[in-house]
Enzyme design. Sequence first.
Site, PDB file in Angstrom:
ATOM      1  CB  THR A 154     -19.186   6.653  -8.415  1.00  0.00           C
ATOM      2  OG1 THR A 154     -18.958   5.574  -9.317  1.00  0.00           O
ATOM      3  CG2 THR A 154     -20.373   7.476  -8.873  1.00  0.00           C
ATOM      4  CD  GLN A 192     -10.068   0.485 -14.372  1.00  0.00           C
ATOM      5  OE1 GLN A 192      -9.233  -0.385 -14.180  1.00  0.00           O
ATOM      6  NE2 GLN A 192     -11.357   0.266 -14.208  1.00  0.00           N
ATOM      7  CB  SER A 230     -11.836   2.863  -6.605  1.00  0.00           C
ATOM      8  OG  SER A 230     -12.907   2.122  -6.082  1.00  0.00           O
ATOM      9  CG  HIS A 285     -14.306  -2.162  -6.480  1.00  0.00           C
ATOM     10  ND1 HIS A 285     -14.789  -2.761  -7.612  1.00  0.00           N
ATOM     11  CD2 HIS A 285     -14.595  -0.855  -6.599  1.00  0.00           C
ATOM     12  CE1 HIS A 285     -15.362  -1.849  -8.382  1.00  0.00           C
ATOM     13  NE2 HIS A 285     -15.255  -0.681  -7.792  1.00  0.00           N
ATOM     14  CB  THR A 314     -20.003   6.797  11.148  1.00  0.00           C
ATOM     15  OG1 THR A 314     -20.701   7.640  12.066  1.00  0.00           O
ATOM     16  CG2 THR A 314     -19.133   5.816  11.920  1.00  0.00           C
ATOM     17  CB  CYS A 361     -27.481  -4.284 -24.114  1.00  0.00           C
ATOM     18  SG  CYS A 361     -29.012  -4.782 -24.871  1.00  0.00           S
TER      19      CYS A 361
HETATM   20  C1  PLP Z   1     -11.977   5.190 -14.546  1.00  0.00           C
HETATM   21  C2  PLP Z   1     -13.025   4.896 -13.528  1.00  0.00           C
HETATM   22  N1  PLP Z   1     -13.522   5.882 -12.769  1.00  0.00           N
HETATM   23  C3  PLP Z   1     -14.456   5.653 -11.827  1.00  0.00           C
HETATM   24  C4  PLP Z   1     -14.958   4.396 -11.602  1.00  0.00           C
HETATM   25  C5  PLP Z   1     -15.987   4.182 -10.550  1.00  0.00           C
HETATM   26  O1  PLP Z   1     -15.398   3.620  -9.407  1.00  0.00           O
HETATM   27  P1  PLP Z   1     -16.287   2.867  -8.301  1.00  0.00           P
HETATM   28  O2  PLP Z   1     -16.712   1.575  -8.911  1.00  0.00           O
HETATM   29  O3  PLP Z   1     -15.355   2.680  -7.139  1.00  0.00           O
HETATM   30  O4  PLP Z   1     -17.438   3.760  -7.976  1.00  0.00           O
HETATM   31  C6  PLP Z   1     -14.485   3.318 -12.379  1.00  0.00           C
HETATM   32  C7  PLP Z   1     -15.022   1.954 -12.206  1.00  0.00           C
HETATM   33  O5  PLP Z   1     -15.015   1.160 -13.118  1.00  0.00           O
HETATM   34  C8  PLP Z   1     -13.482   3.588 -13.366  1.00  0.00           C
HETATM   35  O6  PLP Z   1     -12.994   2.609 -14.129  1.00  0.00           O
END
Ligand code: PLP
Length: 385
Positions: free
Chosen positions: A73, A178, A198, A200, A236, A324
């Site tokens: 994000t 993704q 990302s 996670h 940091t 929802c």
């Molecule tokens: C295509 C895409 N962009 C951005 C994000 C956001 O990433 P983060 O959860 O690391 O903020 C996601 C998370 O699902 C995603 O699928």
Amino acid sequence: MSRRVYLDHNASTPVHPEVVAEMLPYFGERFGNPSSVHGFGREARAGVDTARERVARFLGAAPDEVVFTSGGTESDNMALKGIAFARGRGHFITSKIEHHAVLRAAQWLETQGFAVTYVGVDGHGMVDPDEVERALRPDTIGISIMHANSEIGTIQPIAAIGRLARERGIPFHVDAVQTFGKLEFDVDAVGIDLLSFSSHKIYGPKGIAGLYIRKGTKMVSVQHGGEHERRRRAGTENVPGIVGFGKAVEIRGRDMKDEHARLTALRDRLWDGIRARVPEVRLNGHPTERLPGTANLGYRGVESESIVLGLDLKGIGVSAGSACTSGSVEPSYVLVAMGVPLEWAMGAVRHSLGRSTTAEDIDYVVESVEPIVRKLRAVMPVGAA
Ligand SMILES: Cc1ncc(COP(=O)(O)O)c(C=O)c1O
């Protein structure tokens, strides 16, 4: 203990044990601040440097083109706002099916005087590069198209869009959250100037991510403070997170290819199994140009939340393709953009597979879905109320 099957890897993934092991010392003896000049600081800095090199190698980039952030994000926001405010005015092109991190940032830029064109997608969720070309204006300052959508997994023709951008000297941002660590690509070959990724989603920790910024790309920083990350992102560094992310990337480099083939086969086993048992089900997304582990299935005349809850009672974690909002169930904006009819879009369920998924898991899900959908169709057909 009853069976548990996690098929929501596009939402998040469990941290790989090797990643945890690599991170642990950085909570304890290597706790220093990487900006400190003493030995404690230098130890932490070394951990950050190694991670940066691992990520850069994976991308085909130079280490100083990688900026660590707090999440995909933040990376998306940094990319769009960084390009926009380095130029002051102008026009962006993005798509209607981007993640909200891009869509909402673009919408906010509109409130700040920038113009944005949101290109559509076809019935498979694919952006047409010709439509991107038609949307170009003399004042276009940035193009942002995701690599693959998290809901449907369709892989976009980013190389063709990258060529359009490069020919005109327009910065090209790709949200690869993704696909990073799942598909092979090279930022130079594809003509990418900025790339969000990302941790996670690839068995690394949460709260750590990155933005690739091609050398020479005109950007402004949106977060001010210290001199961190070459003055591109103050604060940091999240040292244990960065170290873990670097390890996760290294592991992906090792495992990705085998996993790609394995997950593609399991994903197809799921779809083949369900469509053989359940009538009136469709696959949302591209039949072949799709993330290896993603299967978004639409059940006509059923609400997806009810299927998700039914599967949850069986220990299965999947996600609904609709959101929802304040009591009323809305179809997914991605499926709406694809033109999926409402009675199918309301019943969309995303299954996203990962490292731990086995053929037995898939067979268990296939067996579990059929009676749930059958009962729901019998007792509460959508639109019957
Ligand atoms: C295509 C895409 N962009 C951005 C994000 C956001 O990433 P983060 O959860 O690391 O903020 C996601 C998370 O699902 C995603 O699928």
